[in-house]
Design a protein around this motif. Structure first.
Motif, short mmCIF file in Angstrom:
data_model
loop_
_atom_site.label_atom_id
_atom_site.label_comp_id
_atom_site.label_asym_id
_atom_site.label_seq_id
_atom_site.Cartn_x
_atom_site.Cartn_y
_atom_site.Cartn_z
N VAL A 144 -0.26 10.04 -0.37
CA VAL A 144 0.06 10.88 -1.51
C VAL A 144 1.55 11.21 -1.46
CG1 VAL A 144 -0.45 13.06 -2.69
CG2 VAL A 144 -2.27 11.84 -1.48
N ASN A 145 2.17 11.33 -2.63
CA ASN A 145 3.56 11.76 -2.70
C ASN A 145 3.60 13.26 -2.37
OD1 ASN A 145 6.15 12.61 -3.47
ND2 ASN A 145 6.29 10.96 -5.00
N LYS A 146 4.09 13.58 -1.16
CA LYS A 146 4.01 14.96 -0.67
C LYS A 146 4.84 15.92 -1.52
CE LYS A 146 3.59 13.13 4.01
NZ LYS A 146 4.19 13.08 5.36
N GLU A 147 6.01 15.48 -1.96
CA GLU A 147 6.89 16.36 -2.72
C GLU A 147 6.24 16.76 -4.05
OE1 GLU A 147 10.60 14.43 -3.11
OE2 GLU A 147 10.94 14.24 -0.96
N LEU A 148 5.73 15.80 -4.78
CA LEU A 148 5.09 16.11 -6.05
C LEU A 148 3.84 16.94 -5.85
CD1 LEU A 148 5.46 12.68 -7.92
CD2 LEU A 148 6.84 14.76 -8.20
N TRP A 149 3.10 16.61 -4.79
CA TRP A 149 1.87 17.36 -4.51
C TRP A 149 2.18 18.83 -4.20
CZ3 TRP A 149 -0.09 19.53 0.14
CH2 TRP A 149 -1.44 19.90 0.09
N MET A 150 3.21 19.07 -3.39
CA MET A 150 3.57 20.44 -3.03
C MET A 150 4.14 21.19 -4.23
SD MET A 150 3.44 22.69 -0.75
CE MET A 150 2.89 21.60 0.57
N LYS A 151 4.95 20.53 -5.04
CA LYS A 151 5.48 21.18 -6.24
C LYS A 151 4.35 21.59 -7.18
CE LYS A 151 10.08 19.04 -6.37
NZ LYS A 151 11.00 18.18 -7.13
N ARG A 152 3.32 20.72 -7.30
CA ARG A 152 2.20 21.05 -8.18
C ARG A 152 1.43 22.27 -7.66
NH1 ARG A 152 -3.03 19.85 -8.03
NH2 ARG A 152 -2.70 18.43 -6.28
N LEU A 153 1.22 22.33 -6.34
CA LEU A 153 0.54 23.48 -5.76
C LEU A 153 1.32 24.77 -6.03
CD1 LEU A 153 -0.83 22.35 -2.27
CD2 LEU A 153 -2.09 22.74 -4.39
N ILE A 154 2.63 24.71 -5.88
CA ILE A 154 3.45 25.90 -6.08
C ILE A 154 3.46 26.33 -7.54
CG2 ILE A 154 5.82 26.79 -5.92
CD1 ILE A 154 6.21 25.00 -3.47
N GLN A 155 3.52 25.35 -8.45
CA GLN A 155 3.52 25.69 -9.86
C GLN A 155 2.21 26.32 -10.30
OE1 GLN A 155 4.48 21.98 -11.73
NE2 GLN A 155 6.72 22.31 -11.60
#
Length: 835
Positions: free
Chosen positions: A762-773
């Motif tokens: 999984v693309n970690k950066e996009l995944w983490m940004k989605r969780l934060i948003q």
């Protein structure tokens, strides 16, 4: 040459004389000039002994009630203990002065001095001559001599016993007084921080000296009256009304004891001294006018016409002496009186001198540490071990002495075929270096044909190579230690240079600004004891106020801080508050610039497998100078050892940054410490954000850590840097990332346990940004809890690694109380330069 002699003229020398007469007169004038110059130098060199001798003469003559003479023995005792070298001239002066007193006094004074001197020499022989014994010795001597005089006298009565006891007690008290006053004249190094008790003792000494002038007149004018008023004029100009009135009371009391007909002088001098001190703002003329008015008014009420005229002329004579007193003498006296400008200036100069000396010494120490750092740095640079340097000769000697020494082919190999043998040795060494476990079967065929003992030579070379590797390892550790010492010394030198610059900052006296703040506070009905402005620099204001507090009311935060904020046009907050004197209700409060931004934090963490101890460490701390640090560290592995490494990295880094060390140098120092303290392969990541609470500018130090994220509304900004964890390699490169935060920004920092949770697919950066948003809350603690909970749910409630997330929110500082506006109080004009 003769004509040149005739040209020289002196005042009073007649022109036209012959050359012989001119030379004779010139010679006489030169001798007179040299003699007068030597006399002036003699007086200047012995001014204190001459002054003390003259004072001794007057004290020997001084008496109380025409019966008591306690001054002489007390003065003689203190001189004997403090200035032994003055005892002969002072003793002679005391005896000479006593000759002007009634008949029994010279014999009594001489007897007292003789007995005291014998006691003094007796104590000296036993090394017990201490100044604390002087009052007791004086009391004993006076009592013995006066008792003997009463016993052999014409009549023995209770009145006589009462008077001799009073004389002994007065001698005892005067000795204590003179012990405090005489050092001002005897010590070569004068101190300018006299206490109030010392000033009063000095006044009593001077009044006692003036008592010796009782009975002396000049054209029917009393000498002691002129001297007492002259003394009051000086102290009234120097210390104002309180000191002038005190001098008047003490002088009048002592003079009235010496002359009972002048009892009214005490009230006259006290009133005149107070009035003279009240007109101190008018300089000498105002003080003189106050003395003239005060003495004249009371003379009219207390005396007849003749007394009024005598008092007027005595005052005029004292005023003439006062006007003729040089300014240098007045400045010298004012240095000793607390509260005067000269005394404050002398104290300020002394403090400035001490500060400059301290700053200079700190700078020298800084230079020493800087030079030591350079020396260690040069040693670590030039002493780096080189693999081939000296290695060839070492191997050759070891083989030649170990194996080849007993070989029959030694001469053939090392003498006839030296170059070929040396080449073969080099090849074998290179093979061993490439393969330290090289066996006899791997020896080249050429070497087997040439050498008679190839396996023995190989064994010796392998053993020597092992020793060589151990030596290289220890040398590398020594070089690393030197490098660490060099970096630490460089950091200490930098901190000491900053400290020297801080010491050399000279605070400017801002009396006008202090009075403006005082007026504003007193207009609200507050009782302000003192105000001291330490710094008025914008963003670095520091003001110390001592005020009378009221229990149950928080005037500091509700009234004083808001009012100062309005005057300075800057948010001011209470830094700390201490109770100075609870009995009098005084509190010392320090006010300083309130930070423009404040940081609120939240933390959520979980250990691997649900254990209690995590290998991650975090910290949120105020570093000082308006810097707030949010730090996170992940030790290698899990458990207690990882926790120790991560917490050690954070603690050392925080302490170095709090001391003022540069960020990059602090990181390098921590890296060196971890490399030296960990014999195994242990390392730790460091993720730190340094937030400036005045500008919100944030510096990220990311050492092997995962990216951080900034949530700004619905936008999520990633902050990353590529640096290896600390404790792995010696020369670590530190990349600092600076980001300007805005009010409302949420800073999110995490360890790899959270960032790597989705795995590599999984693309970690996009995944983490989605969780934060997806997190709706803006509370730091709720954001941290929601993020950790989301990751654990994603992993199906399994905690595969240590997880820690630290969240910080930057907001505008909102003071609890609004500023107060007082009519008539303008905004303060700050000095252009506040050093």
């Amino acid at each position: 040459m003769m004509e040149k002699w005739n040209v020289i003229q002196f005042p009073g020398m007649k022109a036209g004389k012959g050359s012989t007469e001119a030379r004779e007169e010139l010679s006489v004038r030169l001798k007179q000039w040299i003699t007068s110059r030597k006399a002036v130098q003699f007086v200047a060199a012995r001014k204190w002994v001459l002054l003390l001798t003259f004072m001794g003469f007057l004290l020997g003559k001084a008496m109380i009630l025409n019966e008591l003479s306690p001054f002489a023995i007390a003065y003689f005792a203190v001189i004997a203990f403090m200035r032994r070298d003055y005892i002969i001239p002072v003793g002679a002066a005391l005896l000479a002065g006593s000759l002007f007193a009634p008949f029994p006094v010279p014999l009594i004074v001489a007897s007292e001095m003789a007995i005291f001197y014998l006691l003094f020499r007796g104590l000296e022989s036993y090394d017990r001559a201490e100044l604390s014994y002087a009052p007791t010795m004086v009391f004993t001597t006076t009592f013995m001599v006066k008792l003997f005089a009463v016993v052999i006298g014409p009549s023995f009565s209770w009145y006589a016993m009462l008077m001799l006891t009073m004389d002994s007690v007065l001698s005892f008290v005067l000795t204590l007084v003179f012990i405090q006053a005489i050092p001002i004249f005897t010590y070569r190094k004068k101190k300018f921080n006299l206490k109030s008790e010392e000033i009063l003792c000095l006044i009593i000494l001077l009044a006692s000296v003036m008592t010796g002038a009782v009975g002396w007149t000049i054209q029917s004018l009393s000498v002691e009256h002129m001297l007492s008023r002259y003394l009051i004029l000086i102290f009234a100009l120097v210390g104002g009304a309180p000191l002038g009135a005190s001098v008047g009371v003490i002088t009048g009391l002592i003079l009235s004891l010496a002359d009972m007909s002048a009892v009214y002088q005490m009230s006259l001098l006290a009133f005149a001294g107070m009035l003279a001190g009240m007109l101190r703002e008018g300089k000498r003329a105002g003080v003189a006018l106050g003395m003239l008015l005060g003495s004249s008014i009371l003379s009219i009420y207390l005396g007849g016409p003749g007394d009024v005229m005598n008092s007027l002329w005595e005052t005029c004579a004292a005023i003439v002496l006062f006007m003729l007193t040089p300014k240098s003498m007045m400045a010298a006296i004012s240095k000793y009186v607390p509260g005067t400008q000269d005394h404050t200036k002398s104290q300020h100069e002394y403090a400035k001198r001490i500060r400059d000396i301290t700053a200079e010494r700190v700078t020298r120490f800084s230079q020493v540490f800087r030079q030591l750092s350079r020396s260690f740095d040069q040693m670590s640079g030039t002493g780096e071990p080189v693999q081939n340097e000296g290695g060839m000769e070492h191997f050759m000697n070891a083989v030649a002495e170990g194996t080849c020494a007993g070989c029959f082919k030694r001469a053939q190999c090392w003498d006839a075929k030296f170059i070929q043998t040396y080449k073969y040795m080099t090849d074998v060494m290179s093979s061993i270096e490439a393969n330290p476990e090289m066996s006899g079967k791997q020896i080249p065929v050429e070497w087997n044909r040439v050498c008679a003992k190839p396996e023995e030579v190989l064994e010796v070379m392998r053993a020597q190579y092992g020793l060589y590797q151990h030596n290289m390892q220890w040398k590398r550790q020594i070089v690393d230690s030197r490098q660490l010492v060099a970096e630490q010394l460089s950091g200490v030198s930098q901190v000491m240079e900053d400290l020297a610059r801080e010491i050399q900052r000279e605070s400017e006296e801002m009396v006008q600004q202090e009075e403006q703040i005082r007026d504003a506070l007193e207009s609200l009905g507050l009782s302000i004891h003192s105000i001291e402005i330490i710094n008025l620099e914008a963003g670095n204001v520091e003001i110390e106020i001592v005020h009378a507090y009221t229990r149950g009311f928080d005037e500091c935060r509700k009234m004083i801080a808001p009012l100062i904020s309005d005057v300075l046009d800057e948010h001011i907050a209470v830094l700390h508050e201490t109770m100075t004197d609870p009995r009098q209700g005084l509190a010392t409060v320090t006010f300083g610039s309130a930070k423009t931004y404040e940081v609120t934090t939240g933390v959520a963490a979980a250990a691997k497998g649900g254990d209690l101890l995590s290998g991650d460490s975090f910290s949120t701390v105020e570093l000082g100078n308006g810097t707030f640090a949010v730090a996170l560290s992940d030790g290698m592995g899990n458990g207690e050892r990882a926790r120790m490494e991560s917490s050690a990295a954070l603690n050392i880094l925080e302490q170095l940054l709090q001391s003022g060390m540069d960020e990059k140098l602090a990181i390098k120092s921590v890296n060196s410490v971890l490399m030296l303290r960990s014999p195994e392969e242990m390392y730790a990541t460091v993720d730190m954000a340094l937030i400036d609470e005045y500008t919100a500018e944030t510096t990220f130090m990311k050492i092997g850590s995962t990216p951080s994220f900034i949530k700004r509304g619905q936008e999520v900004i990633q902050v990353s840097a590529s640096n290896l964890p600390i404790g792995i390699i010696k020369d670590i490169e530190v990349d600092l990332v600076t980001v300007q935060l805005q009010p409302g920004d949420i800073l999110i920092m995490m360890t790899d346990g959270i960032y790597d949770a989705p795995g590599y697919a999984v693309n970690k950066e996009l995944w983490m940004k989605r969780l934060i948003q997806e997190i709706d809350s803006d509370d730091p603690q709720e954001v941290a809890d929601c993020l950790l909970e989301s990751v654990i749910r994603y992993q199906q409630h399994e905690i595969l690694d240590d997880m820690t997330v630290v969240v910080g929110k930057v907001e505008h500082y909102r003071p609890e109380w609004a500023t107060l506006r007082v009519p008539g109080i303008n905004r303060m004009e700050r000095p252009r330069t506040v050093s």
